[in-house]
Design a protein around this motif. Structure first.
Motif, PDB file in Angstrom:
ATOM      1  N   PRO A   1       3.487  17.077   2.372  1.00 53.62           N
ATOM      2  CA  PRO A   1       3.028  16.142   1.623  1.00 53.62           C
ATOM      3  C   PRO A   1       2.812  16.534   0.295  1.00 53.62           C
ATOM      4  CG  PRO A   1       2.426  15.397   4.389  1.00 53.62           C
ATOM      5  CD  PRO A   1       3.127  16.665   4.178  1.00 53.62           C
ATOM      6  N   ALA A   2       1.119  17.037   0.035  1.00 50.26           N
ATOM      7  CA  ALA A   2       0.700  17.374  -0.800  1.00 50.26           C
ATOM      8  C   ALA A   2       1.743  18.179  -2.077  1.00 50.26           C
ATOM      9  CB  ALA A   2      -0.606  18.097  -0.358  1.00 50.26           C
ATOM     10  N   ASP A   3       3.043  18.499  -1.864  1.00 48.92           N
ATOM     11  CA  ASP A   3       4.004  19.524  -1.838  1.00 48.92           C
ATOM     12  C   ASP A   3       4.894  18.304  -2.303  1.00 48.92           C
ATOM     13  OD1 ASP A   3       2.359  21.824  -1.825  1.00 48.92           O
ATOM     14  OD2 ASP A   3       3.716  22.392  -0.022  1.00 48.92           O
ATOM     15  N   ARG A   4       5.030  17.678  -1.737  1.00 46.43           N
ATOM     16  CA  ARG A   4       6.052  16.672  -2.128  1.00 46.43           C
ATOM     17  C   ARG A   4       5.374  15.540  -3.119  1.00 46.43           C
ATOM     18  NH1 ARG A   4       8.311  13.053   1.431  1.00 46.43           N
ATOM     19  NH2 ARG A   4       6.084  12.737   2.689  1.00 46.43           N
ATOM     20  N   THR A   5       4.366  15.083  -3.300  1.00 49.03           N
ATOM     21  CA  THR A   5       3.572  14.658  -4.336  1.00 49.03           C
ATOM     22  C   THR A   5       3.675  14.903  -5.491  1.00 49.03           C
ATOM     23  OG1 THR A   5       2.493  13.298  -2.516  1.00 49.03           O
ATOM     24  CG2 THR A   5       1.575  13.356  -4.321  1.00 49.03           C
TER      25      THR A   5
ATOM     26  N   ALA B   1       5.372  17.509  -6.633  1.00 52.32           N
ATOM     27  CA  ALA B   1       7.223  17.819  -6.795  1.00 52.32           C
ATOM     28  C   ALA B   1       7.515  16.983  -7.567  1.00 52.32           C
ATOM     29  CB  ALA B   1       8.042  18.827  -6.049  1.00 52.32           C
ATOM     30  N   THR B   2       7.071  15.427  -6.739  1.00 56.07           N
ATOM     31  CA  THR B   2       7.730  14.477  -6.907  1.00 56.07           C
ATOM     32  C   THR B   2       7.147  13.856  -8.177  1.00 56.07           C
ATOM     33  OG1 THR B   2       6.860  13.024  -5.770  1.00 56.07           O
ATOM     34  CG2 THR B   2       8.905  13.712  -5.643  1.00 56.07           C
ATOM     35  N   GLY B   3       6.094  13.957  -8.604  1.00 54.52           N
ATOM     36  CA  GLY B   3       4.979  13.604  -9.568  1.00 54.52           C
ATOM     37  C   GLY B   3       4.325  11.975  -8.881  1.00 54.52           C
ATOM     38  N   ALA B   4       4.753  11.728  -7.759  1.00 53.47           N
ATOM     39  CA  ALA B   4       4.127  10.624  -7.734  1.00 53.47           C
ATOM     40  C   ALA B   4       3.266  10.537  -7.344  1.00 53.47           C
ATOM     41  CB  ALA B   4       5.238  10.507  -5.940  1.00 53.47           C
ATOM     42  N   PRO B   5       2.262   9.451  -7.249  1.00 58.43           N
ATOM     43  CA  PRO B   5       1.174   9.057  -7.063  1.00 58.43           C
ATOM     44  C   PRO B   5       0.513   9.824  -5.750  1.00 58.43           C
ATOM     45  CG  PRO B   5       1.709   7.048  -7.611  1.00 58.43           C
ATOM     46  CD  PRO B   5       3.080   7.356  -8.016  1.00 58.43           C
ATOM     47  N   SER B   6      -0.760  10.416  -5.964  1.00 52.17           N
ATOM     48  CA  SER B   6      -1.703  10.636  -4.417  1.00 52.17           C
ATOM     49  C   SER B   6      -1.391   9.537  -4.377  1.00 52.17           C
ATOM     50  CB  SER B   6      -2.121  11.313  -4.931  1.00 52.17           C
ATOM     51  OG  SER B   6      -3.672  10.868  -4.844  1.00 52.17           O
ATOM     52  N   ALA B   7      -2.388   9.267  -2.914  1.00 54.40           N
ATOM     53  CA  ALA B   7      -2.987   8.513  -1.603  1.00 54.40           C
ATOM     54  C   ALA B   7      -4.429   7.582  -2.602  1.00 54.40           C
ATOM     55  CB  ALA B   7      -2.587   8.403   0.129  1.00 54.40           C
ATOM     56  N   ALA B   8      -4.839   9.149  -3.358  1.00 51.44           N
ATOM     57  CA  ALA B   8      -6.491   8.420  -3.335  1.00 51.44           C
ATOM     58  C   ALA B   8      -6.121   8.182  -4.832  1.00 51.44           C
ATOM     59  CB  ALA B   8      -6.862  10.204  -3.555  1.00 51.44           C
ATOM     60  N   MET B   9      -5.411   7.270  -5.039  1.00 48.40           N
ATOM     61  CA  MET B   9      -4.908   6.668  -6.327  1.00 48.40           C
ATOM     62  C   MET B   9      -6.587   6.426  -7.066  1.00 48.40           C
ATOM     63  SD  MET B   9      -2.093   4.224  -6.473  1.00 48.40           S
ATOM     64  CE  MET B   9      -2.156   3.639  -7.825  1.00 48.40           C
TER      65      MET B   9
ATOM     66  N   GLU C   1       0.550  -0.855  -0.096  1.00 45.93           N
ATOM     67  CA  GLU C   1       0.080  -0.009  -0.205  1.00 45.93           C
ATOM     68  C   GLU C   1       1.238   0.886   0.022  1.00 45.93           C
ATOM     69  OE1 GLU C   1      -2.734   2.435   3.272  1.00 45.93           O
ATOM     70  OE2 GLU C   1      -2.752  -0.103   3.290  1.00 45.93           O
ATOM     71  N   PRO C   2       0.855   1.918  -0.831  1.00 49.59           N
ATOM     72  CA  PRO C   2       1.837   3.227  -0.729  1.00 49.59           C
ATOM     73  C   PRO C   2       1.147   4.158   0.063  1.00 49.59           C
ATOM     74  CG  PRO C   2       0.297   3.241  -2.906  1.00 49.59           C
ATOM     75  CD  PRO C   2      -0.155   2.083  -1.924  1.00 49.59           C
ATOM     76  N   VAL C   3       2.301   4.597   0.482  1.00 47.65           N
ATOM     77  CA  VAL C   3       2.011   6.486   1.654  1.00 47.65           C
ATOM     78  C   VAL C   3       2.985   6.861   1.706  1.00 47.65           C
ATOM     79  CG1 VAL C   3       1.515   4.057   3.330  1.00 47.65           C
ATOM     80  CG2 VAL C   3       3.611   4.711   3.212  1.00 47.65           C
ATOM     81  N   VAL C   4       2.464   8.784   1.947  1.00 50.31           N
ATOM     82  CA  VAL C   4       3.238   9.310   2.151  1.00 50.31           C
ATOM     83  C   VAL C   4       4.088   9.225   2.999  1.00 50.31           C
ATOM     84  CG1 VAL C   4       3.676  12.012   1.810  1.00 50.31           C
ATOM     85  CG2 VAL C   4       2.313  10.135   0.112  1.00 50.31           C
ATOM     86  N   LEU C   5       5.467   9.435   3.026  1.00 51.44           N
ATOM     87  CA  LEU C   5       6.202   9.647   4.173  1.00 51.44           C
ATOM     88  C   LEU C   5       6.326  10.825   4.950  1.00 51.44           C
ATOM     89  CD1 LEU C   5       9.221   6.971   3.168  1.00 51.44           C
ATOM     90  CD2 LEU C   5       7.308   6.953   4.413  1.00 51.44           C
TER      91      LEU C   5
END
Length: 184
Positions: free
Chosen positions: A170-174, A176-184, A158-162
């Motif tokens: 955390p939203a800014d880092r998501t 900035a990195t292009g990583a998927p959000s927790a609400a996929m 399960e993906p989590v934002v550290l």
């Protein structure tokens, strides 16, 4: 064209000393996949892992043009996935070995190779095996949980934002990195 000379569609360099992978703006894993996805790079690294370390042997095994092999080897040395070792003191003849960093990603390569064999080409016989140096037995590596030791599959994760270490939300880092959000 060497790895350091390769250009992406907008003219920006993707690899090399003028734009190291961490400076590209892409997530680092995506940058690594792009590097390995460039023609010949993965095949060269695979063959070096399996012991084909000299230029001539790599050229014969892969059927690659000498100028292309030279450019690819130079690029892989430049991004520190290969090390060059002189084996003739009187000539500029080298063999190539995986760096410690490249050896760390071998399990990931093996996992991808196993997946490809199992899902795309299960009818093909396996041509190479892996022997565990510690116990001496042939093995099929697997990824396990570092906490409980259970074998992991994609459905088990399960993906989590550290928490941010840099003070960013955390939203800014998501974003900035292009990583998927927790609400996929």
């Amino acid at each position: 064209m060497s790895t350091s000379e390769h250009r992406n569609g907008d003219g920006g360099s993707r690899h090399g000393t003028d734009c190291a992978p961490s400076q590209s703006g892409l997530p680092l894993a995506q940058e690594l996949f792009a590097l390995l996805g460039e023609r010949w790079n993965y095949a060269i690294l695979r063959e070096v892992f399996y012991g084909v370390e000299r230029f001539g042997a790599l050229q014969r095994t892969l059927g690659i043009a000498p100028n292309t092999l030279t450019a690819r080897l130079n690029g892989l040395v430049e991004v520190e996935l290969l090390e060059r070792h002189r084996y003739r003191p009187d000539k500029d003849w080298f063999d190539y070995r995986l760096t410690a960093a490249a050896r760390e990603i071998v399990p990931a390569w093996i996992t991808l190779s196993q997946w490809t064999h199992n899902h795309w080409h299960p009818e093909r016989p396996k041509m190479r095996g892996l022997r565990h140096r510690t116990c001496g037995e042939l093995t099929m590596p697997r990824i396990v949980c570092g906490h409980c030791g259970e074998t992991l599959n994609g459905g088990d994760l399960e993906p989590v934002v550290l928490p941010a270490e840099d003070g960013a939300e955390p939203a800014d880092r998501t974003r900035a990195t292009g990583a998927p959000s927790a609400a996929m």
